[in-house]
Design a protein around this motif. Structure first.
Motif, mmCIF file in Angstrom:
data_model
loop_
_atom_site.group_PDB
_atom_site.id
_atom_site.type_symbol
_atom_site.label_atom_id
_atom_site.label_comp_id
_atom_site.label_asym_id
_atom_site.label_seq_id
_atom_site.Cartn_x
_atom_site.Cartn_y
_atom_site.Cartn_z
ATOM 1 N N LEU A 135 0.841 -1.186 -0.083
ATOM 2 C CA LEU A 135 0.005 0.041 -0.025
ATOM 3 C C LEU A 135 0.785 1.247 -0.172
ATOM 4 C CD1 LEU A 135 -2.827 -1.210 2.539
ATOM 5 C CD2 LEU A 135 -3.071 -0.464 -0.006
ATOM 6 N N LEU A 136 2.007 1.105 0.776
ATOM 7 C CA LEU A 136 2.894 2.334 0.765
ATOM 8 C C LEU A 136 3.213 2.319 -0.798
ATOM 9 C CD1 LEU A 136 4.608 1.823 4.021
ATOM 10 C CD2 LEU A 136 3.397 3.823 3.565
ATOM 11 N N GLU A 137 3.636 1.605 -1.318
ATOM 12 C CA GLU A 137 4.348 1.706 -2.694
ATOM 13 C C GLU A 137 3.124 2.322 -3.708
ATOM 14 O OE1 GLU A 137 6.412 -1.005 -6.185
ATOM 15 O OE2 GLU A 137 5.886 -1.818 -4.427
ATOM 16 N N ARG A 138 1.749 1.511 -3.585
ATOM 17 C CA ARG A 138 0.781 2.076 -4.427
ATOM 18 C C ARG A 138 0.542 3.578 -4.245
ATOM 19 N NH1 ARG A 138 -5.295 -0.707 -3.777
ATOM 20 N NH2 ARG A 138 -6.272 0.662 -5.291
ATOM 21 N N PHE A 139 0.696 3.974 -2.976
ATOM 22 C CA PHE A 139 0.116 5.497 -2.756
ATOM 23 C C PHE A 139 1.747 6.335 -2.742
ATOM 24 C CE2 PHE A 139 -3.382 3.332 -1.115
ATOM 25 C CZ PHE A 139 -4.433 4.114 -1.647
ATOM 26 N N ASP A 140 2.415 5.770 -3.411
ATOM 27 C CA ASP A 140 3.908 6.641 -3.595
ATOM 28 C C ASP A 140 4.374 6.987 -2.238
ATOM 29 O OD1 ASP A 140 5.715 7.659 -5.278
ATOM 30 O OD2 ASP A 140 4.922 9.536 -5.652
ATOM 31 N N LEU A 141 4.511 6.264 -1.242
ATOM 32 C CA LEU A 141 4.826 6.678 0.161
ATOM 33 C C LEU A 141 5.887 5.936 0.579
ATOM 34 C CD1 LEU A 141 1.464 7.194 1.638
ATOM 35 C CD2 LEU A 141 3.068 9.124 1.137
ATOM 36 N N ARG A 159 -3.026 10.705 1.599
ATOM 37 C CA ARG A 159 -2.907 9.341 0.839
ATOM 38 C C ARG A 159 -2.448 8.323 2.071
ATOM 39 N NH1 ARG A 159 0.694 12.383 -2.400
ATOM 40 N NH2 ARG A 159 2.320 11.106 -1.959
ATOM 41 N N LEU A 160 -1.764 8.880 3.136
ATOM 42 C CA LEU A 160 -1.530 7.731 4.013
ATOM 43 C C LEU A 160 -2.765 7.323 4.868
ATOM 44 C CD1 LEU A 160 0.424 5.962 5.775
ATOM 45 C CD2 LEU A 160 0.882 7.876 7.257
ATOM 46 N N MET A 164 -4.173 3.536 4.955
ATOM 47 C CA MET A 164 -4.337 2.905 6.153
ATOM 48 C C MET A 164 -5.989 2.093 6.347
ATOM 49 S SD MET A 164 -2.852 5.863 8.728
ATOM 50 C CE MET A 164 -3.513 5.392 10.258
ATOM 51 N N THR A 165 -6.770 3.100 5.540
ATOM 52 C CA THR A 165 -8.195 2.766 5.339
ATOM 53 C C THR A 165 -8.309 1.325 4.627
ATOM 54 O OG1 THR A 165 -8.883 4.783 5.675
ATOM 55 C CG2 THR A 165 -10.448 3.296 4.692
ATOM 56 N N LEU A 166 -7.309 1.302 3.697
ATOM 57 C CA LEU A 166 -7.308 0.039 2.771
ATOM 58 C C LEU A 166 -6.644 -1.197 3.408
ATOM 59 C CD1 LEU A 166 -6.902 1.668 -0.666
ATOM 60 C CD2 LEU A 166 -8.644 0.979 0.421
#
Length: 336
Positions: A135-141, A159-160, A164-166
């Motif tokens: 998820l961190l990669e998906r949201f460019d974080l 975005r974080l 976190m919701t996902l």
């Protein structure tokens, strides 16, 4: 078993879709103030539904009720096929919620925020780390994952927040004004994230104070006013309920202008500017009819522009304009 709603495709055929969220007669009051006065909702799975209304209209209250955070005073609702009152735990297992105010803990890193959510969802440690990393990669974080969240920009925090919701892989997500306070670039990034979620089959229940946001994202929009749903439909359907749409023809040749004026009915004429204004809903059918009449008269306009009421017009017409949501200034006329 989730109920279904019939949806019509572009071919005109009807197809059943599961209903992700349905509500009938939802009511909520705080003291003497009625916030929700018997609202009905029916939201197909895999769609974006936008709830629009003035500040204080009850949008957040609706989200809190449907996400089991507060109890309704009356009415019934199902979320993800589960009855809100009879099985709130099953509802919570099916949804994710991103509220107006960030749930991010600024004192710990982005990765630690994600792992905390994984623990709350009782994911095994290895699985939690895998989900967090994806998820961190998906949201460019990924690059910022090891930094305290307090150092993140507003867009990064949002975005974080959604990442976190996902963590629990919810199929229904409530986003309560997710882009409020973001700069235009971050807002457009958030829009793209929402579109990608829906492409993946997620249902998004969105409240927003940005009229353009609802227009850009929502499959259906409901306008909440005085505790009731004042109108509901697609953006185009809502725009058609407001009068004032028209086509404007501009000519440079006075003879062509006079010929067009003689061949068209119900026109508003401007002799000085050589323009004609014809009432129209802007539909393809009406435009084709207008062009056919001009062709029959052997006349060609130098410029044709279409004005259709936008969501600003709809909002002001339905609510009287009080506490209007924000909008991004856009021209209402499109050159054709």
């Amino acid at each position: 078993m989730p109920s279904t709603v019939m949806s019509t495709s572009n071919t005109g055929a009807a197809h059943p879709y599961p209903v992700a969220v349905s509500a009938s007669g939802l009511r909520k009051s705080y003291g003497d103030r009625t916030v929700l006065d018997g609202i009905d909702l029916r939201i197909p799975a895999g769609s974006v539904f936008a709830l629009l209304g003035p500040n204080g209209a009850g949008k957040t209250t609706a989200v809190k009720i449907l996400s089991t955070l507060v109890a309704a005073d009356g009415g019934q609702a199902q979320v993800g096929g589960h009855d809100l009152a009879a099985d709130p735990q099953a509802v919570r297992a099916a949804i994710g919620v991103t509220g107006q105010f960030s749930a991010v803990d600024g004192l710990i890193t982005g990765e630690e925020n994600m792992l905390l959510m994984a623990d709350l969802h009782h994911l095994p440690r290895r699985e939690g780390r895998r989900v967090a990393a994806e998820l961190l990669e998906r949201f460019d974080l990924t690059e910022a994952a090891g930094k305290p969240a307090a150092t993140y920009s507003g867009g990064m925090k949002r975005r974080l927040d959604i990442a976190m919701t996902l963590v629990g892989s919810p199929r229904i997500i409530f986003l309560d004004e997710p882009t409020t306070g973001l700069d235009p670039r971050s807002r457009h990034t958030m829009w793209q994230i929402i579109r990608e979620l829906v492409t993946g089959g997620v249902t998004v229940f969105l409240t927003t104070q940005y009229l353009q946001e609802a227009d850009e994202l929502a499959d259906r929009i409901a306008v909440l006013h005085d505790g009731r749903i004042a109108a509901e439909g697609t953006a185009e359907e809502l725009k058609r309920i407001v009068p004032g749409g028209h086509v404007r023809l501009r000519f440079t040749d006075p003879a062509a202008y006079r010929s067009a004026a003689a061949s068209l009915r119900e026109t508003t004429r401007d002799e000085e500017a050589l323009t004609l204004q014809i009432p129209s809903d802007g539909s393809q059918r009406e435009l084709r009819s207008l062009l056919d009449r001009l062709d029959a008269a052997g006349v060609e306009a130098d410029e044709l522009t279409v004005h259709t009421p936008d969501l600003d017009d709809v909002f002001f017409a339905l609510t009287g304009g009080g506490n209007a949501p924000s909008r991004t200034d856009q021209p209402k006329e499109e050159a054709r």
